[in-house]
Design a protein around this motif. Structure first.
Motif, PDB file in Angstrom:
ATOM      1  N   UNK A  77       0.803  -1.326   0.063  1.00 44.81           N
ATOM      2  CA  UNK A  77       0.068   0.032   0.169  1.00 44.81           C
ATOM      3  C   UNK A  77       0.988   1.261  -0.067  1.00 44.81           C
ATOM      4  N   UNK A  78       1.053   1.957  -1.242  1.00 44.99           N
ATOM      5  CA  UNK A  78       1.903   3.067  -1.143  1.00 44.99           C
ATOM      6  C   UNK A  78       1.531   4.111  -0.247  1.00 44.99           C
ATOM      7  N   UNK A  79       0.016   4.516  -0.141  1.00 44.24           N
ATOM      8  CA  UNK A  79      -0.370   5.383   1.033  1.00 44.24           C
ATOM      9  C   UNK A  79       0.061   5.016   2.535  1.00 44.24           C
ATOM     10  N   UNK A  80       0.203   3.902   2.845  1.00 45.00           N
ATOM     11  CA  UNK A  80       0.447   3.464   4.401  1.00 45.00           C
ATOM     12  C   UNK A  80       1.849   4.019   4.069  1.00 45.00           C
ATOM     13  N   UNK A  81       2.823   3.434   3.211  1.00 50.85           N
ATOM     14  CA  UNK A  81       4.352   3.905   3.409  1.00 50.85           C
ATOM     15  C   UNK A  81       4.484   5.203   3.397  1.00 50.85           C
ATOM     16  N   UNK A  82       3.786   5.994   2.478  1.00 52.96           N
ATOM     17  CA  UNK A  82       3.698   7.609   2.799  1.00 52.96           C
ATOM     18  C   UNK A  82       3.522   8.236   3.886  1.00 52.96           C
ATOM     19  N   UNK A  83       2.442   7.607   4.689  1.00 51.92           N
ATOM     20  CA  UNK A  83       2.126   7.975   5.821  1.00 51.92           C
ATOM     21  C   UNK A  83       3.263   7.703   6.971  1.00 51.92           C
ATOM     22  N   UNK A  84       3.615   6.516   6.691  1.00 53.85           N
ATOM     23  CA  UNK A  84       5.077   6.171   7.650  1.00 53.85           C
ATOM     24  C   UNK A  84       6.208   7.093   7.412  1.00 53.85           C
ATOM     25  N   UNK A  85       6.533   7.418   6.274  1.00 55.34           N
ATOM     26  CA  UNK A  85       7.322   8.497   5.906  1.00 55.34           C
ATOM     27  C   UNK A  85       7.245   9.770   6.379  1.00 55.34           C
ATOM     28  N   UNK A  86       6.161  10.234   6.342  1.00 55.46           N
ATOM     29  CA  UNK A  86       5.337  11.407   6.846  1.00 55.46           C
ATOM     30  C   UNK A  86       5.695  11.561   8.308  1.00 55.46           C
ATOM     31  N   UNK A  87       5.413  10.426   8.880  1.00 52.06           N
ATOM     32  CA  UNK A  87       5.417  10.338  10.335  1.00 52.06           C
ATOM     33  C   UNK A  87       7.182  10.470  11.014  1.00 52.06           C
ATOM     34  N   UNK A  88       7.743   9.753   9.943  1.00 55.21           N
ATOM     35  CA  UNK A  88       9.249   9.747  10.334  1.00 55.21           C
ATOM     36  C   UNK A  88       9.812  11.050  10.143  1.00 55.21           C
ATOM     37  N   UNK A  89       9.356  11.730   9.098  1.00 53.91           N
ATOM     38  CA  UNK A  89       9.991  13.024   8.809  1.00 53.91           C
ATOM     39  C   UNK A  89       9.455  13.953  10.029  1.00 53.91           C
ATOM     40  N   UNK A  90       8.384  13.835  10.504  1.00 54.96           N
ATOM     41  CA  UNK A  90       7.821  14.923  11.625  1.00 54.96           C
ATOM     42  C   UNK A  90       8.659  14.464  13.069  1.00 54.96           C
ATOM     43  N   UNK A  91       8.967  13.157  12.999  1.00 57.61           N
ATOM     44  CA  UNK A  91       9.889  12.946  14.270  1.00 57.61           C
ATOM     45  C   UNK A  91      11.220  13.537  14.040  1.00 57.61           C
ATOM     46  N   UNK A  92      11.796  13.473  12.979  1.00 58.67           N
ATOM     47  CA  UNK A  92      13.156  14.049  12.583  1.00 58.67           C
ATOM     48  C   UNK A  92      13.036  15.698  12.792  1.00 58.67           C
ATOM     49  N   UNK A  93      11.821  16.319  12.360  1.00 58.74           N
ATOM     50  CA  UNK A  93      11.873  17.614  12.653  1.00 58.74           C
ATOM     51  C   UNK A  93      11.842  18.039  13.903  1.00 58.74           C
ATOM     52  N   UNK A  94      11.053  17.341  14.947  1.00 54.65           N
ATOM     53  CA  UNK A  94      10.993  17.418  16.368  1.00 54.65           C
ATOM     54  C   UNK A  94      12.358  17.142  16.776  1.00 54.65           C
ATOM     55  N   UNK A  95      13.108  16.073  16.543  1.00 54.56           N
ATOM     56  CA  UNK A  95      14.222  16.014  16.862  1.00 54.56           C
ATOM     57  C   UNK A  95      15.288  17.295  16.498  1.00 54.56           C
ATOM     58  N   UNK A  96      15.182  17.727  15.390  1.00 53.19           N
ATOM     59  CA  UNK A  96      15.997  18.998  15.115  1.00 53.19           C
ATOM     60  C   UNK A  96      15.726  20.007  16.171  1.00 53.19           C
ATOM     61  N   UNK A  97      14.265  20.296  16.450  1.00 52.40           N
ATOM     62  CA  UNK A  97      14.023  21.464  17.312  1.00 52.40           C
ATOM     63  C   UNK A  97      14.567  20.926  18.919  1.00 52.40           C
ATOM     64  N   UNK A  98      14.600  19.603  19.204  1.00 55.41           N
ATOM     65  CA  UNK A  98      15.222  19.299  20.478  1.00 55.41           C
ATOM     66  C   UNK A  98      16.444  19.392  20.511  1.00 55.41           C
ATOM     67  N   UNK A  99      17.489  19.638  19.556  1.00 60.58           N
ATOM     68  CA  UNK A  99      18.616  19.919  19.728  1.00 60.58           C
ATOM     69  C   UNK A  99      19.003  21.210  20.181  1.00 60.58           C
ATOM     70  N   UNK A 100      17.878  21.991  20.551  1.00 63.61           N
ATOM     71  CA  UNK A 100      18.257  23.365  21.194  1.00 63.61           C
ATOM     72  C   UNK A 100      17.499  23.285  22.601  1.00 63.61           C
ATOM     73  N   UNK A 101      16.779  22.231  22.994  1.00 64.21           N
ATOM     74  CA  UNK A 101      16.479  22.087  24.030  1.00 64.21           C
ATOM     75  C   UNK A 101      17.131  21.338  25.199  1.00 64.21           C
ATOM     76  N   UNK A 102      17.116  21.834  26.205  1.00 62.25           N
ATOM     77  CA  UNK A 102      17.708  20.968  27.392  1.00 62.25           C
ATOM     78  C   UNK A 102      17.113  21.098  28.751  1.00 62.25           C
ATOM     79  N   UNK A 103      16.540  19.837  29.216  1.00 63.69           N
ATOM     80  CA  UNK A 103      15.878  19.946  30.520  1.00 63.69           C
ATOM     81  C   UNK A 103      16.862  20.189  31.563  1.00 63.69           C
ATOM     82  N   UNK A 104      16.814  21.060  32.353  1.00 62.45           N
ATOM     83  CA  UNK A 104      17.536  21.254  33.537  1.00 62.45           C
ATOM     84  C   UNK A 104      17.463  20.001  34.556  1.00 62.45           C
ATOM     85  N   UNK A 105      18.818  19.737  35.097  1.00 62.17           N
ATOM     86  CA  UNK A 105      18.952  18.663  36.158  1.00 62.17           C
ATOM     87  C   UNK A 105      18.532  19.487  37.644  1.00 62.17           C
ATOM     88  N   UNK A 106      17.874  18.766  38.563  1.00 61.75           N
ATOM     89  CA  UNK A 106      17.712  19.235  39.820  1.00 61.75           C
ATOM     90  C   UNK A 106      18.862  19.245  40.753  1.00 61.75           C
TER      91      UNK A 106
END
Length: 106
Positions: A77-106
């Motif tokens: 199913x090409x559509x299912x593969x496209x949806x997976x690819x889109x989800x992985x791209x979203x995850x990569x975008x989120x990881x890019x944004x996370x490169x600038x974020x760091x949760x402080x330790x207590x």
């Protein structure tokens, strides 16, 4: 959506990517429709094993089946593969944004 908002892969995506034989079946079906006998010939796996993996892929929505005489042909199913690819791209975008974020330790 195959990746949850928390960024983890749900069961459908893991079912596609989580087994080398399933990944091989997906690659084969990306090239052409095949019946079980073709997949057995190409992979060397036994019929029950191929049928098991096809069932998992069908239930996850990655593969559809079409009867043709006494055979059943499977297609990716090409559509299912496209949806997976889109989800992985979203995850990569989120990881890019996370490169600038760091949760402080207590």
């Amino acid at each position: 959506m195959l990746i949850s908002s928390g960024g983890t892969m749900d069961g459908a995506a893991v079912k596609l990517l989580g087994d080398p034989l399933r990944a091989r079946i997906v690659r084969l079906l990306a090239s052409e429709q095949m019946c079980t006998c073709h997949l057995i010939e190409e992979t060397g796996a036994r019929q029950p094993t191929i049928s098991h993996h096809l069932k998992i892929l069908r239930e996850a929505g990655f593969v559809t089946a079409e009867p043709s005489g006494r055979f059943t042909y499977y297609r990716l199913s090409p559509q299912a593969i496209r949806e997976l690819a889109s989800s992985l791209l979203d995850l990569a975008d989120q990881a890019d944004r996370a490169q600038r974020l760091r949760r402080p330790c207590d």
